[in-house]
Design a protein around this motif. Structure first.
Motif, PDB file in Angstrom:
ATOM      1  N   SER A   1       0.900  -1.242   0.091  1.00 48.78           N
ATOM      2  CA  SER A   1       0.051  -0.043  -0.077  1.00 48.78           C
ATOM      3  C   SER A   1       0.869   1.269   0.095  1.00 48.78           C
ATOM      4  O   SER A   1       0.451   2.347   0.330  1.00 48.78           O
TER       5      SER A   1
ATOM      6  N   HIS B   1       6.111   5.092   9.001  1.00 49.34           N
ATOM      7  CA  HIS B   1       6.010   4.380  10.253  1.00 49.34           C
ATOM      8  C   HIS B   1       7.414   3.942  10.942  1.00 49.34           C
ATOM      9  O   HIS B   1       7.946   3.060  10.143  1.00 49.34           O
TER      10      HIS B   1
ATOM     11  N   ASN C   1       2.995   2.329   2.089  1.00 48.49           N
ATOM     12  CA  ASN C   1       3.428   2.568   3.315  1.00 48.49           C
ATOM     13  C   ASN C   1       4.963   2.287   3.649  1.00 48.49           C
ATOM     14  O   ASN C   1       5.352   1.228   3.297  1.00 48.49           O
TER      15      ASN C   1
ATOM     16  N   PRO D   1       4.025  -1.189   8.287  1.00 47.89           N
ATOM     17  CA  PRO D   1       3.677  -0.110   8.556  1.00 47.89           C
ATOM     18  C   PRO D   1       2.421   0.241   8.561  1.00 47.89           C
ATOM     19  O   PRO D   1       1.671   0.038   7.359  1.00 47.89           O
ATOM     20  N   ALA D   2       1.760   0.963   9.562  1.00 47.29           N
ATOM     21  CA  ALA D   2       0.443   1.267   9.313  1.00 47.29           C
ATOM     22  C   ALA D   2       0.051   2.788   8.810  1.00 47.29           C
ATOM     23  O   ALA D   2      -1.036   3.093   8.901  1.00 47.29           O
ATOM     24  N   HIS D   3       1.003   3.411   8.569  1.00 46.98           N
ATOM     25  CA  HIS D   3       0.993   4.858   8.276  1.00 46.98           C
ATOM     26  C   HIS D   3       2.025   5.220   7.172  1.00 46.98           C
ATOM     27  O   HIS D   3       2.923   4.304   6.758  1.00 46.98           O
ATOM     28  N   PRO D   4       1.538   6.301   6.444  1.00 54.26           N
ATOM     29  CA  PRO D   4       2.652   6.429   5.019  1.00 54.26           C
ATOM     30  C   PRO D   4       3.963   6.489   5.624  1.00 54.26           C
ATOM     31  O   PRO D   4       4.822   6.016   4.948  1.00 54.26           O
TER      32      PRO D   4
END
Length: 64
Positions: free
Chosen positions: A6, A21, A8, A16-19
């Motif tokens: 995705s 992390h 990230n 990674p859960a965010h752009p």
């Protein structure tokens, strides 16, 4: 460094859960600008370098 399907980016994590992390410590030499909200579980230091903060928006949770 890990880049998920995705797009990230993870440093110190392969999920990674965010752009961006980062899992672990970070050091910034120079200025850091934030256009949004900063969330933290613990802030340390004497606060002498903090400028232009609206103290009415500070929420104290947890330790004294």
């Amino acid at each position: 460094m890990y880049i998920s399907t995705s797009r990230n980016v993870g440093i110190g994590t392969e999920s990674p859960a965010h752009p961006l992390h980062v899992n672990g410590k970070a050091q910034f030499d120079g200025s850091v600008s934030v256009n949004g909200t900063i969330s933290a579980t613990l802030l340390t230091g004497d606060g002498s370098g903090i400028r232009n903060m609206d103290a009415t928006k500070i929420i104290k949770i947890g330790r004294a």
